[in-house]
Enzyme design. Structure first.
Site, PDB file in Angstrom:
ATOM      1  N   TYR A 225     -85.370 -41.393  28.634  1.00 46.67           N
ATOM      2  CA  TYR A 225     -84.179 -41.356  29.491  1.00 46.67           C
ATOM      3  C   TYR A 225     -84.537 -41.582  30.964  1.00 46.67           C
ATOM      4  O   TYR A 225     -83.727 -42.093  31.730  1.00 46.67           O
ATOM      5  CB  TYR A 225     -83.479 -40.004  29.374  1.00 46.67           C
ATOM      6  CG  TYR A 225     -82.403 -39.931  28.318  1.00 46.67           C
ATOM      7  CD1 TYR A 225     -82.668 -40.280  27.007  1.00 46.67           C
ATOM      8  CD2 TYR A 225     -81.127 -39.495  28.640  1.00 46.67           C
ATOM      9  CE1 TYR A 225     -81.682 -40.189  26.033  1.00 46.67           C
ATOM     10  CE2 TYR A 225     -80.135 -39.403  27.680  1.00 46.67           C
ATOM     11  CZ  TYR A 225     -80.421 -39.757  26.381  1.00 46.67           C
ATOM     12  OH  TYR A 225     -79.441 -39.662  25.435  1.00 46.67           O
TER      13      TYR A 225
ATOM     14  N   LYS B 260     -92.315 -38.803  16.284  1.00 46.27           N
ATOM     15  CA  LYS B 260     -92.543 -40.055  15.545  1.00 46.27           C
ATOM     16  C   LYS B 260     -94.018 -40.387  15.743  1.00 46.27           C
ATOM     17  O   LYS B 260     -94.387 -41.464  16.242  1.00 46.27           O
ATOM     18  CB  LYS B 260     -91.599 -41.145  16.094  1.00 46.27           C
ATOM     19  CG  LYS B 260     -91.568 -42.424  15.277  1.00 46.27           C
ATOM     20  CD  LYS B 260     -90.857 -42.292  13.944  1.00 46.27           C
ATOM     21  CE  LYS B 260     -90.996 -43.578  13.143  1.00 46.27           C
ATOM     22  NZ  LYS B 260     -90.531 -43.442  11.746  1.00 46.27           N
TER      23      LYS B 260
ATOM     24  N   ASP C 212     -87.199 -39.606  11.470  1.00 43.11           N
ATOM     25  CA  ASP C 212     -86.365 -40.222  10.425  1.00 43.11           C
ATOM     26  C   ASP C 212     -86.157 -39.242   9.264  1.00 43.11           C
ATOM     27  O   ASP C 212     -85.049 -39.076   8.752  1.00 43.11           O
ATOM     28  CB  ASP C 212     -86.944 -41.565   9.953  1.00 43.11           C
ATOM     29  CG  ASP C 212     -88.433 -41.518   9.638  1.00 43.11           C
ATOM     30  OD1 ASP C 212     -89.092 -40.499   9.943  1.00 43.11           O
ATOM     31  OD2 ASP C 212     -88.942 -42.506   9.074  1.00 43.11           O
TER      32      ASP C 212
ATOM     33  N   ASP D 230     -80.921 -35.975  21.465  1.00 48.84           N
ATOM     34  CA  ASP D 230     -79.556 -36.469  21.661  1.00 48.84           C
ATOM     35  C   ASP D 230     -78.952 -36.844  20.308  1.00 48.84           C
ATOM     36  O   ASP D 230     -77.835 -36.450  19.974  1.00 48.84           O
ATOM     37  CB  ASP D 230     -79.592 -37.692  22.592  1.00 48.84           C
ATOM     38  CG  ASP D 230     -78.213 -38.282  22.815  1.00 48.84           C
ATOM     39  OD1 ASP D 230     -77.270 -37.499  23.053  1.00 48.84           O
ATOM     40  OD2 ASP D 230     -78.066 -39.515  22.730  1.00 48.84           O
TER      41      ASP D 230
ATOM     42  N   ASP E 283     -76.092 -34.571  17.633  1.00 52.29           N
ATOM     43  CA  ASP E 283     -74.795 -35.077  17.162  1.00 52.29           C
ATOM     44  C   ASP E 283     -74.689 -34.951  15.639  1.00 52.29           C
ATOM     45  O   ASP E 283     -73.638 -34.597  15.105  1.00 52.29           O
ATOM     46  CB  ASP E 283     -74.590 -36.543  17.567  1.00 52.29           C
ATOM     47  CG  ASP E 283     -73.850 -36.681  18.896  1.00 52.29           C
ATOM     48  OD1 ASP E 283     -74.042 -35.806  19.759  1.00 52.29           O
ATOM     49  OD2 ASP E 283     -73.096 -37.653  19.065  1.00 52.29           O
TER      50      ASP E 283
HETATM   51  C1  IPM Z   1     -75.272 -35.732  25.668  1.00 50.83           C
HETATM   52  C2  IPM Z   1     -74.663 -37.063  26.026  1.00 50.83           C
HETATM   53  C3  IPM Z   1     -75.389 -37.636  27.231  1.00 50.83           C
HETATM   54  C4  IPM Z   1     -76.837 -37.831  26.838  1.00 50.83           C
HETATM   55  C5  IPM Z   1     -74.802 -38.947  27.785  1.00 50.83           C
HETATM   56  C6  IPM Z   1     -73.332 -38.814  28.118  1.00 50.83           C
HETATM   57  C7  IPM Z   1     -75.564 -39.450  28.972  1.00 50.83           C
HETATM   58  O1  IPM Z   1     -74.693 -37.909  24.925  1.00 50.83           O
HETATM   59  O2  IPM Z   1     -75.256 -34.835  26.533  1.00 50.83           O
HETATM   60  O3  IPM Z   1     -75.740 -35.590  24.544  1.00 50.83           O
HETATM   61  O4  IPM Z   1     -77.189 -38.846  26.228  1.00 50.83           O
HETATM   62  O5  IPM Z   1     -77.637 -36.946  27.133  1.00 50.83           O
HETATM   63 MG    MG Z   2     -75.334 -36.982  23.127  1.00 49.61          MG
END
Ligand code: IPM
Ligand code: MG
Length: 335
Positions: free
Chosen positions: A118, A169, A201, A225, A229
């Site tokens: 990042y 990884k 993975d 990240d 999710d």
């Molecule tokens: C998160 C979001 C952010 C990230 C984006 C909006 C930059 O997806 O906080 O998970 O990738 O960190």
């Molecule tokens: Mg995110």
């Protein structure tokens, strides 16, 4: 929510507000104005709303709403991102997985937040001598960056199920070969914690196959990240997930894991629980107000018991509520 908690528990909180992301671009032309950064520096802790939307999609990359979020994380040194994925038993039917696979789920993802690909340099889009363009980023972690996030994760595991899975990884990326080595080097200082390693993975697969095998997961910025999710969906909805981003001294920024959901903006459909649970985390981690935090969490439980649901967690036999109704119900349950 925080005002309701303040009233009930006499916490003596005071509030100030500042703009970030799209709203800040509209008002000040930049996603993280100086006034916002200094207000954030002065505060003991920060509660953050989501930042983007299609309205700002056309803006130059360095000025996009997400840049504000990344910049405040970096400027405040918020390297430790804690993302709990807990399944409320009332929501087992809302999970994308079968109830028997997710019931009792309680995972903590510890994501490194101010390093890795990042922020790594060099980065950019350049034109090669042959005229073809190429995009490039750098995935880089120093030993000390890995060590400090590793310590946070070991400490967290120590207070929970005492199992830590480091996700990397290392079969392909040198940066994570070093990551694994440093995690191993920390293990002897935490003999009560069982350390394991998993390729990312496989971790993605195991998260949807048998998620309860995980207690605490520690990983880098990008993998964290993505995996957070995926973990969110196990709990029924990303609208349920709070997060804390902490610096070396425990000062924190608290935000829902979800984004701004522009497709439903202004329609009263958003689930306020991730934001409410973020406020609870704020009280616990940065305020040492564990009692008030637990009361908010239990108020959320009561509202779910009552059958109230926003659209994202609505299933047969429950009552559909809008954002305001849901939020007010939690405040009422707290009072
Ligand atoms: C998160 C979001 C952010 C990230 C984006 C909006 C930059 O997806 O906080 O998970 O990738 O960190
Ligand atoms: Mg995110």
């Amino acid at each position: 929510m925080l005002r309701a908690a303040d009233q009930r528990f006499g916490l003596g909180l005071s509030f100030s507000e500042a703009l970030i992301g799209g709203a800040a671009i509209d008002a000040h032309g930049v996603p993280l104005p100086e006034v916002t950064l200094s207000a954030a520096r002065e505060a003991d802790s920060i509660l953050l709303g989501a930042v983007g939307g299609p309205r700002w999609d056309g803006i130059e990359r360095s000025l996009r709403p997400e840049r504000g979020l990344l910049a405040i994380r970096a400027a405040l040194g918020l390297f430790a991102n804690l993302r709990p994925a807990i399944l409320y038993p009332q929501l087992a039917a809302a999970s994308a997985l079968k109830p028997e696979v997710v019931s009792g789920l309680d995972i903590l993802i510890v994501r490194e937040l101010t390093g890795g690909i990042y922020f790594g340099e060099p980065r950019g889009i350049r034109t090669r001598p042959d005229g073809e363009r190429e995009g490039f980023n750098t995935d880089v972690y120093s030993e000390s960056e890995i060590r400090r996030i590793g310590r946070v994760a070991f400490e967290a595991a120590r207070k929970r199920g005492k199992r830590l899975c480091s996700v990397d990884k290392a079969n392909v990326l040198e940066v994570t070969v070093l990551w694994r080595e440093i995690m191993e080097s920390l293990a002897p200082s935490y003999p009560d914690v069982e350390l394991s390693h998993m390729y990312v993975d496989n971790a993605a697969m195991q998260l949807v196959r048998a998620p309860r095998q995980f207690d605490v997961v520690v990983t880098g910025n990008l993998f964290g990240d993505i995996l957070s999710d995926a973990a969110a969906m196990l709990t029924g909805s990303i609208g349920m997930l709070p997060s804390a981003s902490l610096d070396e001294h425990g000062k924190g920024l608290y935000e829902p894991v979800h984004g701004s959901a522009p497709d439903i903006a202004g329609q009263g459909k958003a689930n306020p629980l991730a934001a409410i649970l973020s406020a609870a985390m704020l009280l616990r981690y940065s305020g040492s107000m564990g009692e008030a935090a637990a009361a908010i969490e239990s108020a959320v439980g009561k509202v779910l018991d009552s059958g109230l649901r926003t659209g994202d967690i609505h299933t047969a036999g429950t009552r559909l509520a809008d954002t305001t109704t849901m939020g007010e119900a939690v405040c009422a349950a707290l009072a």
